[in-house]
Write an enzyme that holds these catalytic residues in place. Structure first.
Site, PDB file in Angstrom:
ATOM      1  N   ASP A  23      40.382  32.138  42.867  1.00  0.00           N
ATOM      2  CA  ASP A  23      41.417  31.399  42.879  1.00  0.00           C
ATOM      3  C   ASP A  23      41.432  29.895  43.532  1.00  0.00           C
ATOM      4  O   ASP A  23      40.323  29.936  44.460  1.00  0.00           O
ATOM      5  CB  ASP A  23      42.717  32.148  43.446  1.00  0.00           C
ATOM      6  CG  ASP A  23      44.074  31.478  43.285  1.00  0.00           C
ATOM      7  OD1 ASP A  23      44.264  30.653  42.209  1.00  0.00           O
ATOM      8  OD2 ASP A  23      45.049  31.699  43.866  1.00  0.00           O
ATOM      9  N   ASN A  71      49.041  34.059  33.025  1.00  0.00           N
ATOM     10  CA  ASN A  71      48.531  32.685  32.955  1.00  0.00           C
ATOM     11  C   ASN A  71      49.045  32.020  31.634  1.00  0.00           C
ATOM     12  O   ASN A  71      48.789  30.549  31.549  1.00  0.00           O
ATOM     13  CB  ASN A  71      47.043  32.614  33.135  1.00  0.00           C
ATOM     14  CG  ASN A  71      46.602  33.079  34.684  1.00  0.00           C
ATOM     15  OD1 ASN A  71      45.560  33.526  34.832  1.00  0.00           O
ATOM     16  ND2 ASN A  71      47.403  32.458  35.552  1.00  0.00           N
TER      17      ASN A  71
HETATM   18  C1  IPE Z   1      45.520  34.842  39.684  1.00  0.00           C
HETATM   19  O1  IPE Z   1      45.624  33.643  39.876  1.00  0.00           O
HETATM   20  C2  IPE Z   1      44.974  35.014  38.289  1.00  0.00           C
HETATM   21  C3  IPE Z   1      43.632  34.606  38.338  1.00  0.00           C
HETATM   22  C4  IPE Z   1      42.763  34.137  39.134  1.00  0.00           C
HETATM   23  C5  IPE Z   1      42.906  34.686  36.944  1.00  0.00           C
HETATM   24  P1  IPE Z   1      47.067  32.726  39.833  1.00  0.00           P
HETATM   25  O2  IPE Z   1      46.789  31.467  40.308  1.00  0.00           O
HETATM   26  O3  IPE Z   1      47.409  32.909  38.356  1.00  0.00           O
HETATM   27  O4  IPE Z   1      48.175  33.557  40.737  1.00  0.00           O
HETATM   28  P2  IPE Z   1      49.227  33.085  41.298  1.00  0.00           P
HETATM   29  O5  IPE Z   1      50.118  32.478  40.283  1.00  0.00           O
HETATM   30  O6  IPE Z   1      49.000  32.102  42.638  1.00  0.00           O
HETATM   31  O7  IPE Z   1      49.796  34.111  42.092  1.00  0.00           O
HETATM   32  C1  IPE Z   2      41.945  29.994  39.452  1.00  0.00           C
HETATM   33  O1  IPE Z   2      42.298  28.560  39.691  1.00  0.00           O
HETATM   34  C2  IPE Z   2      41.744  30.028  37.809  1.00  0.00           C
HETATM   35  C3  IPE Z   2      42.810  30.810  37.030  1.00  0.00           C
HETATM   36  C4  IPE Z   2      43.748  31.228  37.345  1.00  0.00           C
HETATM   37  C5  IPE Z   2      42.584  30.868  35.681  1.00  0.00           C
HETATM   38  P1  IPE Z   2      43.770  28.222  39.701  1.00  0.00           P
HETATM   39  O2  IPE Z   2      43.880  27.633  38.356  1.00  0.00           O
HETATM   40  O3  IPE Z   2      45.092  29.131  39.679  1.00  0.00           O
HETATM   41  O4  IPE Z   2      43.793  27.119  40.779  1.00  0.00           O
HETATM   42  P2  IPE Z   2      45.129  26.964  41.705  1.00  0.00           P
HETATM   43  O5  IPE Z   2      45.482  28.062  42.286  1.00  0.00           O
HETATM   44  O6  IPE Z   2      46.123  26.055  40.879  1.00  0.00           O
HETATM   45  O7  IPE Z   2      44.541  25.920  42.734  1.00  0.00           O
HETATM   46 MG    MG Z   3      46.042  29.817  41.616  1.00  0.00          MG
END
Ligand code: IPE
Ligand code: IPE
Ligand code: MG
Length: 244
Positions: A23, A71
């Protein structure tokens, strides 16, 4: 190898399964005044680094949460970026993974991904199916609740078809109907970027996993941070409900 370690890890007690919620790509990019896509791209580099280190440390199973069932709520352009990065990563990397004896697997509803991702994934899984080294498990269009729901449906079907009796259903029956049935439960779950939640990752399987949270965003996570997570894991007392 002891000499190339940043932390004093006991190489005989390395977790056998590490699951990672990668994340913080978006926030990493934002902090650098870059588009979110740049964060996702940098995140792919981290995957390469971390996998290499997992192999070196003899971690047998690595599960990476790459795309959740939730997502899809993101803007289409971002979803497209993620899917393009996935297919490119697989296209470029599968050969190397194969040479390194890595066995590729995927969990989640793969068939709903764009066809170029499905093709690359299936090719990679087929190519590496007899490998005996590290097991790389990609969670793609994965949701823990979806997986449990699918398991319930499959078990009900088995009961209806007379393959199992209701009174034979136990916890193993459920484990054996999940997409992770061939993988041991994670010993260590790592989540980067400061969020301390599961976001629908491996809900059933983490019953006794150790959790490690770090504020570092995924693109800045590296070999040293992985070792720190393992070192911390090794300081924990896993009791599984018992006493020492
Ligand atoms: C969890 O991260 C999913 C992945 C890392 C693929 P998100 O960024 O989607 O989670 P939330 O929305 O902060 O809970
Ligand atoms: C993790 O990074 C990748 C996926 C969830 C696919 P994020 O895209 O969630 O990054 P933040 O949480 O918005 O910083
Ligand atoms: Mg995220």
């Amino acid at each position: 190898m002891k000499n190339d370690l940043f932390y004093n890890i006991d190489l005989n007690r390395v977790p056998s399964h590490i699951a990672i919620i990668m994340d913080g790509n978006g926030r990493w990019a934002k902090n650098k005044f870059l588009p979110r896509a740049a964060g996702h791209k940098a995140g792919v580099e981290t995957i390469r680094k971390v996998l290499k280190e997992c192999k070196r440390l003899n971690v047998k199973y690595v599960t990476l949460y790459a795309f959740s069932t939730e997502n899809w709520k993101r803007p289409k352009a971002e979803v497209d970026t993620l899917m393009n990065l996935l297919s490119t990563y697989l296209k470029n990397e599968v050969k190397t993974l194969h040479e390194e004896n890595v066995k590729l697997n995927a969990i989640g509803n793969i068939d709903e991904l764009p066809s170029k991702c499905v093709e690359e994934l299936k090719k990679g899984i087929e190519l590496t199916k007899n490998n005996t080294g590290c097991n790389l498990n990609l969670a793609l269009n994965y949701g823990g609740r979806m997986d449990i729901k699918n398991a319930v449906i499959d078990i009900i079907k088995d009961v209806k078809d007379g393959k199992i009796n209701i009174d034979e259903i136990n916890e193993n029956t459920i484990s054996n109907h999940l997409s992770t049935k061939s993988i041991p439960d994670p010993d260590l779950v790592i989540r980067t970027s400061g969020e301390e939640r599961l976001s629908n990752f491996l809900l059933w399987e983490v019953a006794y996993s150790e959790f490690y949270f770090t504020n570092i965003h995924w693109p800045d996570f590296d070999e040293k941070e992985l070792q720190k997570a393992i070192y911390t894991y090794q300081s924990r007392d896993r009791r599984f409900g018992g006493i020492k």
